[in-house]
Scaffold this active site. Structure first.
Site, PDB file in Angstrom:
ATOM      1  CG  ASP A 191      -5.320  18.685  -4.761  1.00  0.00           C
ATOM      2  OD1 ASP A 191      -6.477  18.406  -4.407  1.00  0.00           O
ATOM      3  OD2 ASP A 191      -4.538  19.365  -4.064  1.00  0.00           O
ATOM      4  CG  HIS A 216      -1.560  18.068   2.700  1.00  0.00           C
ATOM      5  ND1 HIS A 216      -1.654  17.614   3.989  1.00  0.00           N
ATOM      6  CD2 HIS A 216      -2.817  17.943   2.167  1.00  0.00           C
ATOM      7  CE1 HIS A 216      -2.896  17.226   4.238  1.00  0.00           C
ATOM      8  NE2 HIS A 216      -3.613  17.421   3.150  1.00  0.00           N
ATOM      9  NE  ARG A 263      -7.684  21.180   6.602  1.00  0.00           N
ATOM     10  CZ  ARG A 263      -7.424  20.276   5.650  1.00  0.00           C
ATOM     11  NH1 ARG A 263      -6.576  19.298   5.921  1.00  0.00           N
ATOM     12  NH2 ARG A 263      -7.991  20.342   4.471  1.00  0.00           N
ATOM     13  CD  GLN A 275      -3.464  13.164   0.843  1.00  0.00           C
ATOM     14  OE1 GLN A 275      -4.393  13.608   1.490  1.00  0.00           O
ATOM     15  NE2 GLN A 275      -3.469  11.949   0.322  1.00  0.00           N
ATOM     16  CB  CYS A 309      -5.138  14.424  -1.910  1.00  0.00           C
ATOM     17  SG  CYS A 309      -5.243  16.001  -2.758  1.00  0.00           S
ATOM     18  NE  ARG A 311      -3.875  12.397   5.494  1.00  0.00           N
ATOM     19  CZ  ARG A 311      -4.450  13.602   5.481  1.00  0.00           C
ATOM     20  NH1 ARG A 311      -5.197  13.964   4.450  1.00  0.00           N
ATOM     21  NH2 ARG A 311      -4.278  14.448   6.486  1.00  0.00           N
TER      22      ARG A 311
END
Length: 296
Positions: A210, A128, A101, A131, A251, A279
């Site tokens: 988001d 991402h 990440r 996700q 998310c 996830r």
């Protein structure tokens, strides 16, 4: 088997992605059924703060019988100038896969170029993909299929929006992204781009948002972003303009009153907490696929 990384979501075909999501549903139903990582370790590098990604991967690796090796960026020799190439060569001698990440996509790409084990993008500036897998799993659970669904994303055309468009197109989900000028997503094959949130949500089975302000935005930038994105708030009125039975997705982390109202965030039509749990299950299926290969 050809080494496969998962950096943008484009690495797997639609058939492969659909199979992975079916496997994720199986793993969700029986979380301790698979021991695909028994005796193996997975390196998880975090150069950015994380809650859901870290917990879901750490628990997921453990449930698969493996050992998660958590590496914070400031604790690694990378912070003192060691090259990504050397880091990849060393880690590949110890672990079955590497997740990272970070910020620049070039960091993940270089790590993958030199690693002899699968590399997974846990979040970068532009992508991402893990996700997106969880989001599609949530849609599949809710509607029983993916092909022909429409998902509307409203707000900043960011890494999450891009990954939804890329991965969604592979399994027949139409993704419409509504964002104001200056915040729009660059064109992605199959995605519908507009500056009108109500145009985006028309006929949508899910409405997604988001955060408006990222962790690295300066205060003056944050204020401008909030002003530009205010018409794109996911509230009850916008959700009501979607298809009957449409669900709300986010998310996380959420900021009630900014990109989403508290009414929607905790309301009956949200599937946000299922999405957060998913996830783990989607990522377990991904780890199986990358490390063990496709089912025989």
């Amino acid at each position: 088997m050809r080494l496969t990384h998962y950096l943008t979501g484009a690495e797997l075909t639609g058939t492969e992605t659909a199979a992975l999501l079916r496997r994720a549903r199986e793993l969700k139903a029986a979380p301790l059924h698979s021991r695909a990582l028994a005796g193996a370790s997975v390196a998880l590098i975090f150069e950015r703060p994380s809650t859901r990604t870290r917990v879901s991967f750490e628990v997921g690796v453990s449930e698969l019988g493996g050992h998660p090796v958590i590496l914070r960026g400031e604790e690694m020799q990378l912070s003192r100038g060691e090259s990504l190439r050397d880091t990849a060569l060393v880690l590949s001698r110890h672990v079955a896969a590497i997740g990272i990440r970070t910020g620049p996509d070039e960091t993940v790409e270089e790590l993958a170029a030199h690693a002899s084990v699968p590399v997974i993008n846990l979040l970068t500036r532009d992508h991402h993909p893990c996700q997106a897998l969880a989001d599609l799993l949530t849609l599949d659970e809710e509607f029983g299929h993916l092909d022909g669904l429409k998902l509307a994303y409203v707000g900043d055309g960011n890494n999450v929006a891009r990954s939804l468009a890329i991965v969604g197109a592979r399994v027949g989900v139409t993704v419409a992204v509504a964002a104001p000028p200056g915040h729009q997503l660059d064109p992605v094959a199959g995605a519908i781009l507009t500056d009108d949130p109500y145009e985006a949500v028309a006929g949508a089975n899910a409405v997604y948002t988001d955060v408006w302000v990222s962790m690295n935005d300066a205060p003056e930038t944050a204020a401008a972003r909030r002003e530009a994105l205010a018409p794109y708030r996911l509230d009850g009125r916008l959700l009501a303009a979607a298809a009957p039975g449409a669900i709300a997705l986010h998310c996380l982390p959420a900021h009630p009153g900014e990109e989403i109202t508290e009414e929607v965030l905790y309301g009956e039509r949200q599937r946000i907490w299922n999405q957060a749990e998913n996830r783990r299950h989607a990522q377990k299926a991904l780890l199986e696929r990358l490390i063990s290969g496709p089912p025989a």
